[in-house]
Design an enzyme around this catalytic site. Structure first.
Site, PDB file in Angstrom:
ATOM      1  CD  GLU A   1      -2.211   4.829  -6.509  1.00 40.61           C
ATOM      2  OE1 GLU A   1      -2.983   5.753  -6.175  1.00 40.61           O
ATOM      3  OE2 GLU A   1      -2.422   3.638  -6.228  1.00 40.61           O
TER       4      GLU A   1
ATOM      5  CE1 TYR B   1      -3.941   2.084   0.141  1.00 39.42           C
ATOM      6  CE2 TYR B   1      -2.946   3.094   2.067  1.00 39.42           C
ATOM      7  CZ  TYR B   1      -3.908   3.085   1.091  1.00 39.42           C
ATOM      8  OH  TYR B   1      -4.846   4.078   1.057  1.00 39.42           O
TER       9      TYR B   1
END
Length: 430
Positions: A363, A356
């Site tokens: 991102e 994560y």
């Protein structure tokens, strides 16, 4: 062998007590071996594994169908046949499974050489399919799938026989008639014991039957959905690995683009699942996860090819692939077979600790890298004046979305930590 399809229908429409979760993997694998391997690839016909396969299948089915044939015709089955029905699998089942897996492996080179049943791009459906990858997936499914069939069937059948109810993988599955006095313990010397007041079971209500049908359809839908998306992410993972080995990180996006667009866009359905209440996941956690992924996939990577060769694409796809391959296989097994292995449960609720943060940093980094190209191209921008009297700047919109990562990241992380604690603690108590 083709007649076995009827046994799946028997389970679906409730004619037998056998659960579809046990019948489907058994019959599905048999049909795949018969038609997808032996009939499709004659090169396998002369292998010695065909002999052991057919021996194990033949003994199993002769005993099984004679058992249920006698039970349905005469209302009883001899004790020795009962014992054979629920004991021979201990030898024949491993032999059959080993032969099936071996024949699939032997057929893989012929699948690649002939490309039979493969669908290549470009085509009017914009979809590709590789039969060898599907066969490799079937090999992986053998581990949990056929194990579940053993866990659900033989022991249930023994218990059912003791109480006059059969839970085998096929056959009637009907209840013993209480007024008939048929004895399972002494089938050859059965006696009729009159029962002046036989107790009748009330017929199932219409609402309970509809609820059962809805449950079966729901599980069937989610099984198909999860396995289809799993195949998409498995293709992403395999294509990424091959690209890294052959050409380095610069070639990763070009190799995985088509599979990534399919697998990630399919996740839109998860928002609908949550809104409609088909799953327990709250919309508040599902929506930011899916929309964030879709924005990166379509709004950054697909829209700005200049980002494709950046090294951040590689950790992004690695973190996404690990997460989704584990997640969709977890739910695929759970919906298809009613259980999940403990090691897969642990992976499902633990790998996010590493994946994560890595995915989130990748991102944000890719959004930042795309900023200069957004300004230079003014893609997706609407300038004034126009007939709507409205302006939109994609650069500022992307900046706003990037800023949202700051509050959303800890919220989703806390949610996943809570889910992990709940899932693993529940697993320990069961």
């Amino acid at each position: 062998m083709a007649l076995l399809v009827a046994q799946i229908l028997h389970g679906l429409v409730g004619l037998v007590r056998s659960p579809v979760s046990a019948t489907l993997p058994q019959i599905g694998s048999r049909l795949f071996l018969t038609w997808g391997i032996l009939w499709s690839f004659p090169e396998t016909h002369s292998h010695i594994l065909v002999t052991s396969l057919v021996i194990s299948w033949s003994i199993t089915e002769i005993i099984r169908y004679s058992f249920f044939g006698m039970k349905e015709t005469f209302g009883f089955a001899p004790s020795w046949l009962l014992w054979l029905r629920y004991s021979t699998f201990m030898v024949l089942y491993p032999t059959g499974i080993s032969s099936e897996v071996g024949l699939i492996y032997i057929a893989l080179p012929y699948m690649k050489a002939t490309e039979k049943y493969c669908l290549r791009m470009p085509n009017k459906w914009n979809f590709s399919f590789d039969f060898s990858y599907a066969s490799i997936l079937s090999l992986a499914v053998y581990v949990p799938g056929r194990g579940a069939a053993v866990a659900l069937n033989p022991s249930d059948g023994i218990r059912g026989a003791a109480s006059g109810v059969d839970g085998g993988s096929s056959g009637s599955g009907t209840r013993r008639r209480r007024g008939s006095g048929l004895s399972w313990s002494k089938p050859l010397a059965m006696t009729l014991k009159p029962n002046p007041s036989p107790r009748r079971l009330p017929p199932p209500s219409r609402s309970s039957a509809m609820a059962a049908d809805g449950s079966v359809l729901r599980r069937l839908y989610f099984s198909v959905y999860n396995w289809v998306v799993f195949i998409g992410w498995a293709q992403v993972s395999l294509s990424m690995i091959l690209a890294l080995l052959d050409d380095g990180h610069e070639a990763v996006y070009a190799a995985i683009e088509r599979h990534l667009l399919f697998a990630q866009t399919a996740a839109i359905m998860e928002i609908l699942h949550s809104i409609l209440g088909l799953v327990r996941s709250p919309v508040s956690s599902t929506l930011p996860q899916i929309t964030g992924r879709l924005f990166i996939t379509w709004g950054i990577l697909w829209s700005f090819p200049e980002t494709h060769s950046h090294i951040l694409v590689t950790p992004l796809i690695i973190s996404w692939s690990i997460t989704e391959v584990i997640r969709y296989s977890f739910f695929g097994i759970k919906e298809s077979f009613g259980f999940t292995p403990s090691w897969l449960l642990w992976l499902r609720y633990s790998t996010f600790i590493v994946c994560y943060p890595v995915g989130m940093v990748s991102e944000v980094g890719l959004i930042y890298i795309a900023f200069p190209f957004m300004k230079a191209s003014e893609k997706y921008c609407i300038g004034m004046p126009n007939k709507w009297n409205f302006s939109f700047d994609y650069f500022y919109f992307s900046t706003f979305l990037m800023a949202l990562y700051v509050p959303v990241f800890p919220y989703l992380l806390r949610h996943m930590v809570a889910q992990r604690k709940k899932a693993l603690s529940k697993a320990k108590t069961t």
